[in-house]
Every structure is written in C-alpha cells, then in structure tokens.
Enzyme design. Structure first.
Site, PDB file in Angstrom:
ATOM      1  N   ARG A  54      80.636  72.364 -25.148  1.00 29.40           N
ATOM      2  CA  ARG A  54      80.093  73.100 -24.000  1.00 29.40           C
ATOM      3  C   ARG A  54      78.579  73.238 -24.050  1.00 29.40           C
ATOM      4  O   ARG A  54      77.974  73.190 -25.114  1.00 29.40           O
ATOM      5  CB  ARG A  54      80.691  74.520 -23.997  1.00 29.40           C
ATOM      6  CG  ARG A  54      82.198  74.578 -23.869  1.00 29.40           C
ATOM      7  CD  ARG A  54      82.625  74.385 -22.450  1.00 29.40           C
ATOM      8  NE  ARG A  54      84.066  74.412 -22.292  1.00 29.40           N
ATOM      9  CZ  ARG A  54      84.686  74.875 -21.210  1.00 29.40           C
ATOM     10  NH1 ARG A  54      83.985  75.369 -20.210  1.00 29.40           N
ATOM     11  NH2 ARG A  54      86.000  74.824 -21.110  1.00 29.40           N
ATOM     12  N   ARG A  91      90.214  77.885 -25.309  1.00 31.68           N
ATOM     13  CA  ARG A  91      90.940  79.108 -24.998  1.00 31.68           C
ATOM     14  C   ARG A  91      92.349  78.999 -25.556  1.00 31.68           C
ATOM     15  O   ARG A  91      92.944  77.924 -25.573  1.00 31.68           O
ATOM     16  CB  ARG A  91      91.017  79.322 -23.482  1.00 31.68           C
ATOM     17  CG  ARG A  91      89.727  79.798 -22.867  1.00 31.68           C
ATOM     18  CD  ARG A  91      89.881  80.100 -21.392  1.00 31.68           C
ATOM     19  NE  ARG A  91      90.105  78.905 -20.612  1.00 31.68           N
ATOM     20  CZ  ARG A  91      91.284  78.468 -20.205  1.00 31.68           C
ATOM     21  NH1 ARG A  91      92.389  79.162 -20.477  1.00 31.68           N
ATOM     22  NH2 ARG A  91      91.398  77.362 -19.503  1.00 31.68           N
ATOM     23  N   TYR A 129      85.218  81.612 -29.869  1.00 29.82           N
ATOM     24  CA  TYR A 129      85.012  80.608 -28.825  1.00 29.82           C
ATOM     25  C   TYR A 129      84.840  81.258 -27.437  1.00 29.82           C
ATOM     26  O   TYR A 129      85.551  82.212 -27.098  1.00 29.82           O
ATOM     27  CB  TYR A 129      86.203  79.612 -28.796  1.00 29.82           C
ATOM     28  CG  TYR A 129      86.162  78.762 -27.559  1.00 29.82           C
ATOM     29  CD1 TYR A 129      85.323  77.656 -27.499  1.00 29.82           C
ATOM     30  CD2 TYR A 129      86.876  79.119 -26.422  1.00 29.82           C
ATOM     31  CE1 TYR A 129      85.222  76.915 -26.334  1.00 29.82           C
ATOM     32  CE2 TYR A 129      86.778  78.386 -25.246  1.00 29.82           C
ATOM     33  CZ  TYR A 129      85.949  77.286 -25.214  1.00 29.82           C
ATOM     34  OH  TYR A 129      85.838  76.566 -24.053  1.00 29.82           O
ATOM     35  N   CYS A 153      88.142  70.133 -14.176  1.00 32.40           N
ATOM     36  CA  CYS A 153      88.507  69.186 -13.116  1.00 32.40           C
ATOM     37  C   CYS A 153      87.317  68.920 -12.195  1.00 32.40           C
ATOM     38  O   CYS A 153      87.491  68.528 -11.044  1.00 32.40           O
ATOM     39  CB  CYS A 153      89.664  69.719 -12.285  1.00 32.40           C
ATOM     40  SG  CYS A 153      91.244  69.566 -13.098  1.00 32.40           S
ATOM     41  N   SER A 161      90.699  74.218 -14.843  1.00 29.47           N
ATOM     42  CA  SER A 161      89.607  74.025 -15.794  1.00 29.47           C
ATOM     43  C   SER A 161      89.372  72.537 -16.062  1.00 29.47           C
ATOM     44  O   SER A 161      90.320  71.767 -16.202  1.00 29.47           O
ATOM     45  CB  SER A 161      89.961  74.705 -17.111  1.00 29.47           C
ATOM     46  OG  SER A 161      90.261  76.047 -16.863  1.00 29.47           O
ATOM     47  N   LYS A 216      86.287  85.094 -18.494  1.00 31.74           N
ATOM     48  CA  LYS A 216      87.680  84.998 -18.041  1.00 31.74           C
ATOM     49  C   LYS A 216      88.384  86.353 -18.128  1.00 31.74           C
ATOM     50  O   LYS A 216      89.166  86.718 -17.251  1.00 31.74           O
ATOM     51  CB  LYS A 216      88.425  83.971 -18.898  1.00 31.74           C
ATOM     52  CG  LYS A 216      87.790  82.596 -18.903  1.00 31.74           C
ATOM     53  CD  LYS A 216      87.720  81.997 -17.531  1.00 31.74           C
ATOM     54  CE  LYS A 216      87.216  80.570 -17.570  1.00 31.74           C
ATOM     55  NZ  LYS A 216      87.128  79.960 -16.254  1.00 31.74           N
ATOM     56  N   HIS A 270      88.943  81.962  -9.560  1.00 34.98           N
ATOM     57  CA  HIS A 270      88.431  80.880 -10.415  1.00 34.98           C
ATOM     58  C   HIS A 270      87.861  79.802  -9.495  1.00 34.98           C
ATOM     59  O   HIS A 270      88.465  78.747  -9.313  1.00 34.98           O
ATOM     60  CB  HIS A 270      89.615  80.346 -11.243  1.00 34.98           C
ATOM     61  CG  HIS A 270      89.223  79.440 -12.352  1.00 34.98           C
ATOM     62  ND1 HIS A 270      90.086  78.510 -12.902  1.00 34.98           N
ATOM     63  CD2 HIS A 270      88.067  79.309 -13.046  1.00 34.98           C
ATOM     64  CE1 HIS A 270      89.487  77.863 -13.870  1.00 34.98           C
ATOM     65  NE2 HIS A 270      88.267  78.307 -13.980  1.00 34.98           N
ATOM     66  N   ASP A 321      82.087  78.594 -11.493  1.00 32.01           N
ATOM     67  CA  ASP A 321      83.360  78.921 -12.147  1.00 32.01           C
ATOM     68  C   ASP A 321      84.103  80.099 -11.527  1.00 32.01           C
ATOM     69  O   ASP A 321      85.315  80.072 -11.450  1.00 32.01           O
ATOM     70  CB  ASP A 321      83.106  79.200 -13.633  1.00 32.01           C
ATOM     71  CG  ASP A 321      84.385  79.142 -14.453  1.00 32.01           C
ATOM     72  OD1 ASP A 321      85.219  78.255 -14.189  1.00 32.01           O
ATOM     73  OD2 ASP A 321      84.566  79.986 -15.359  1.00 32.01           O
TER      74      ASP A 321
HETATM   75  C1  OXD Z   1      87.722  77.275 -18.225  1.00 30.90           C
HETATM   76  C2  OXD Z   1      86.281  77.520 -18.372  1.00 30.90           C
HETATM   77  O1  OXD Z   1      88.383  77.016 -19.229  1.00 30.90           O
HETATM   78  O2  OXD Z   1      85.629  77.697 -17.339  1.00 30.90           O
HETATM   79  O3  OXD Z   1      88.209  77.345 -17.097  1.00 30.90           O
HETATM   80  O4  OXD Z   1      85.769  77.562 -19.498  1.00 30.90           O
HETATM   81 MN    MN Z   2      86.847  77.922 -15.596  1.00 24.65          MN
END
Ligand code: OXD
Ligand code: MN
Length: 597
Positions: free
Chosen positions: A379, A68, A211, A264, A262, A220, A240, A287
């Site tokens: 991913r 991102r 991406y 974690c 993100s 998002k 989130h 998420d």
């Molecule tokens: C993030 C994702 O970046 O979930 O938080 O991809």
């Molecule tokens: Mn996320």
C-alpha cells in the site's frame, strides 16, 4: 457511546494495558518528524532517498500481518440477528471480557498514544469524531495522513460532541508476566487477532494487528462499520464508495459516488484523467463516502477521510499517472520493494523491471525470482491534498450534491459494461446483488466469486437485510426527481478465450460520459430485462479501436445465464429470512418475469 470523558477513558485503558508512557497526539509536523525519526532508528521504517522521494518511508510488516482479517472481524450486538448472517457475531459482554483479558498488560514497556481525530472536515455537520488509543507509532503516522488529527477535536468533545472510543493494541508487550524485558521486533503483532465493533455503544476494540484496515480505526472500523450503524440510527448512509466531480464540456458538474469491492479499481476511477475533449474530473475520495439528505431534499456527500490508502501493485504511469504524481513525497509505503537507489517499486509501476530489488520480506530479488517483489496488497498512504486532480470542494464542510451512484464488481461474464437501473428500488437491488471475484485486499482465495452487496460485505456494521431496507427508505424519503440515478458497471468482462473485452482505465471515461449524458436527459437508452443499456451509437468510441464483436459481447445479456444468476440470488436472499425487505423479492420476481418474456 461511552459516558466517560476522554480523560476518564484514557485513564481506564491505561490501568488495563499498563503502558510505560502516555502521549497525547496533536497531528503536528513536529510530532510526525519525531515519530518517523524514532521509527527509522528502531528499524520499523526505512527512510527513502530524500532526493528521490522526500519525507517518505517504507515499512515491512510481519508476513502474517498483511491484510484485513475478515474472519477475525466481529460485530458485537446484543442479538445475533442484528449483526445478521454476513457478519461474525459475538455477544458484547462476553467479547469485552475476553478482550479485557487480552488487553491486560498488552502495552507493557510501550508508549500509549492518544490520537483525537475527525472523520470529515472538523466544522462539517456530517463530521464525526473519534479518539484512537494505540501502542503503534506507525498507526499514529498513518492516522496523521488518513484522518484529521487535532486537539481541536478534544475541545469539540468537551463541548458535548459525540465521539467513538477506538482502542488498538498490537498485542506485543515488551515486558512479560514475570517482569522480564523482551527485545522488540520491527513489526510487533500477535498471532491472535480481534477486530471487534460494538455498534450499540459505538466502540471499537482492535487487538493483534498493525495492518491498515485492522489498525487505522478511523477507516473501515469507524467510517464504515460503526458509521453504517450510526447512519441507520440517524438517517444517513456510510458507504464504501469513491466520490468524484465530473464536468462536461459545457461546464455542467455531476457528482458521482461509486461502490466497488476492495482492489477493483476505485482509486483508478477516482483519479481518472478524462481522455475525451472538454471533460474534466475532480477527485474527492477513493474509498469512503458519507451521504446524507440535506434541507433541499437532495443527498449530499463528503469524503470522511483525508488520505489515500491505495493498493500499490498495478498502479503505474500507464494505469494511474495521477496516483504516481500524488506519491512524489510525504508518503508512507507498506510492503513494497526497495530499489538500489533507495526508492520504491512494485509490480506494474514501470514497464521496465529493475534488475535488482530488496523485496517486501527484506530479501534480494531479481526479475527471475519466483515471488513478487511487492506484496499483492502492498500500500501507499498519502494525503489527498497532494493529488493533482483534487477537487477544490473536496474539503467543503457542506459536501457535494450527489447525482449518480455506480455499483461495480469484477465479473468475467454476464454483467454488461454499463446498465442503468429503472428506478431507486431497482438500483438498491443492483447494489444488493453485486457478485465479484475476491482480491488480495482481504485474506482468502483470490479469484473466487463472492457476493459483496454494495461492496459492503466486510464493512456493514449491522444486518445486511436491514441495511438494504435503510437504503430503500433513504431514497423513498426523497422526491423521485431528487434521487441520484443508479448504474451498474463492469470493466472486467472477458471473451471466451479469457481476454478483457474492454481496455478499462482512462477509457472508462467513455462510460462515465454516457452516464453524464443520461443524467442530463440528452439521450435515450434501450430497455432490456436487467435494466437500460446504451444504444451503441451513443457510446463515444472516437479514437478507440475495439472490434464490433467485442462491443457486442460487452453488452450481451444472456437470458439463460441471468436465469441461473437469479436462482443464485434467490438462494442468497434466503439467508436473510424476515430481515429481507419485501422489495428485494419484488425486484427478483420482476427480473425473473422480464427474463422469461
Ligand atoms: C479495502 C481498503 O480493503 O480500502 O477495501 O483497504
Ligand atoms: Mn476499501
């Protein structure tokens, strides 16, 4: 919201971007097969060995389009203060003018796909609809997995349902201004990128990147940035957060939402296999959670997504066997390594490292290579339905009643393994002050400590101060006994010599068990300046070898270090000026006075 019909909007965008063809998508498996075959043919996708991973593909992005782009992400509200100090702001009319210039002819020589999608079960009162226009077939395939793509969404819109127009172009036309045709690349994109949100009109314009978080606009962009602004206006919360059901040995269900920055460990916690006898976990989301008050005065949550877009490195048979099982087939991988057998691999997937791989850039790789085989932000995109621990209610239109909210971050110091807030206001303060080490999910220096309030720093579609006020108000409108209890957790505390004090992963069950027992009112906690800590005898440590000193360190509250943290919070809050809710200052003063006493 636009007043245009979907057909009018599509016609308007087509005349701006001038694609070769327009395809209206329906989310069918026929569409999936046709598009995936075409992408294999053009070299954008590599079909994995069907004997090992059926109907699965690998995409390799341009090396400049791997995460991102937060510094290219904009909130375009009329007044800059409405975007607030934590967002990049642009004036909406000027931004639209600039973007129209970029989108002009941006789809020349390409196909424009029109993707009607629902975030949330189509018949849920909490669902919201969108239509994404994109010139990337990879995006269409990803939207098939991550959202509910269906022509029924168009029927709902035609009957008057609100919808979010979400425009995306990779910004790489195949015909130039002089009319010359260019050869395509396997990952078209543009060095210039804009991920622009117009919260006042609920519109999204994304240019230049293919991406995930920049291009799958239901995620998002709609579910968090536009969603949070809709939530503020309509009285709900777009967060989130992962969402799980935990069932105790006596059969009592608890629903827990948890916000972590993100990369974690949200996906790991969402797929936790409890290692304590009798406890069970159901996965609902990893998420995003949409949370709204119901007619009984409780908060209910749904996962608006239909898939996982998980970080691959670090996901392995040891750390997250459920994720590994989920990926058995029908998965779109991005920027992972390719094995000689035609399967995928990434760092942390297996203990044994393959002798030879093709790395994410398409080059030969061996264990002594200096660079990782998979990109750190590589991913997997896979449907929730394939998850072996999926909760039977994950798709329930009415969602689930929320019992607890967890806030976490990656903190080597200061923050104990678990702390319970004293009340809702204190819980909002905990969320507002999350500090966490930066990860590879966004561009930036990995490891730097940054504030990530509610794990929403890159995702809040309006002024963060107003967002905290909205949280306070949503909670205050509930009877105190109906408010979810709020906890702060930290799996990442380290000893002075830099070693993790807590084993994490499956062992986090022990923390979640303590939380569930607190929710049931079964056990007491000890009051300290920063909240309520477990009495050590209440933490179930059966079968875990952990040194008593490590345990003590995990729960240590160092007043000196917390005073420094409180001063940093004061500095951090100052930027919100008048938009900082008075309650946040009250909580800060309370913390300071408790630390002093
Ligand atoms: C993030 C994702 O970046 O979930 O938080 O991809
Ligand atoms: Mn996320």
């Amino acid at each position: 919201m636009t007043n245009l019909t979907v057909e009018q909007w599509v016609a308007e965008i087509a005349s701006l971007t001038t694609p070769d063809a327009i395809v209206w998508c329906d989310g069918s498996s026929r569409e999936w097969n046709e598009l995936s075959e075409a992408l294999v043919e053009s070299g954008t996708l590599i079909r994995l060995n069907p004997a090992l991973r059926p109907n699965s593909f690998l995409a390799r992005t341009d090396p400049g389009d791997v995460a991102r782009v937060e510094d290219r992400t904009f909130i375009c509200s009329t007044n800059q203060e409405d975007a607030g100090p934590t967002n990049n702001w642009r004036e909406p009319v000027a931004m639209k003018t600039l973007l129209r210039g970029l989108f002009k002819g941006s789809m020349r020589g390409r196909t424009m796909y029109v993707v009607p999608f629902s975030m949330g079960p189509l018949n849920s009162p909490q669902a919201r609809f969108g239509v994404e226009i994109t010139d990337s077939a990879y995006v269409v395939l990803s939207m098939h997995i991550m959202t509910r793509v269906s022509k029924l969404v168009l029927d709902k819109i035609n009957l008057g349902a609100q919808w979010v127009p979400a425009l995306h172009s990779v910004g790489a036309p195949l015909i130039d201004d002089e009319g010359n045709t260019k050869a395509d690349t396997t990952w078209p994109c543009n060095v210039e990128k804009y991920i622009a949100h117009f919260p006042e009109t609920s519109e999204i314009w994304s240019f230049g990147s293919g991406y995930g978080g920049n291009a799958l606009l239901g995620k998002k962009c709609m579910s968090l940035r536009i969603g949070s602004a809709l939530g503020r206006d309509e009285g709900w919360l777009a967060e989130h957060m992962l969402l799980i059901r935990l069932t105790s040995p006596t059969g009592k269900n608890f629903h827990i939402a948890a916000a972590f920055p993100s990369a974690c460990g949200k996906t790991n916690l969402a797929m936790l296999r409890p290692n304590l006898p009798g406890w069970q976990l159901g996965t609902i989301g990893d998420d995003i959670a949409w949370i709204a008050p119901d007619s009984n005065g409780r908060l209910r949550a749904i996962n608006p997504e239909a898939g996982f877009f998980g970080v691959a490195p670090g996901t392995g048979y040891k750390t997250n066997p459920v994720a590994m099982e989920t990926l058995f087939a029908n998965t779109l991988f991005t920027n992972v390594a390719l094995t000689d057998e035609g399967d995928v691999w990434w760092e942390g997937m297996t203990e044994e490292i393959p002798a030879h791989l093709i790395d994410w850039t398409g080059n030969d790789w061996s264990a002594d290579s200096a660079t990782p085989a998979a990109h750190p932000n590589s991913r997997f995109t896979v449907s929730l339905e394939q998850c072996p621990t999926i909760d039977p209610n994950w798709d329930a239109p009415e969602g689930v009643e929320l019992d607890a909210i967890l806030f976490g971050g990656r903190r080597a110091t200061n923050v104990p393994l678990v702390v319970e807030s004293r009340d809702w206001q204190h819980g909002v303060f905990m969320g507002a002050t999350i500090f966490s080490e930066q990860t590879a999910a966004a561009e930036g220096v990995v490891g730097t400590l940054r504030r990530d309030p509610f794990a929403m720093l890159p995702f809040c579609g309006y002024n963060m101060g107003d967002y905290w006020q909205h949280w306070l108000e949503v909670g205050q409108a509930l009877e105190p006994q109906n408010r979810p209890k709020v906890f702060q957790v930290n799996w990442f505390r380290k000893s002075a010599d830099g070693k993790f004090l807590w084993p994490g992963f499956g062992e986090n069950t022990r923390v979640v068990e303590w939380i569930a027992r607190r929710l049931q009112g079964e056990i007491d906690a000890r009051e300290v300046a920063i909240g309520r800590l477990p009495k050590l005898e209440d933490l179930n440590l059966t079968g875990l070898t952990i040194a008593p000193e490590a345990l003590e360190e995990l729960f240590k509250v160092d007043s000196g270090a917390w005073k420094v943290e409180a001063d940093l919070t004061e500095e951090y809050f100052a930027q919100f000026g008048q938009r900082l809710p008075a309650e946040m200052n009250t909580q800060l003063e309370l913390l300071k006075s408790k630390l002093a006493s």
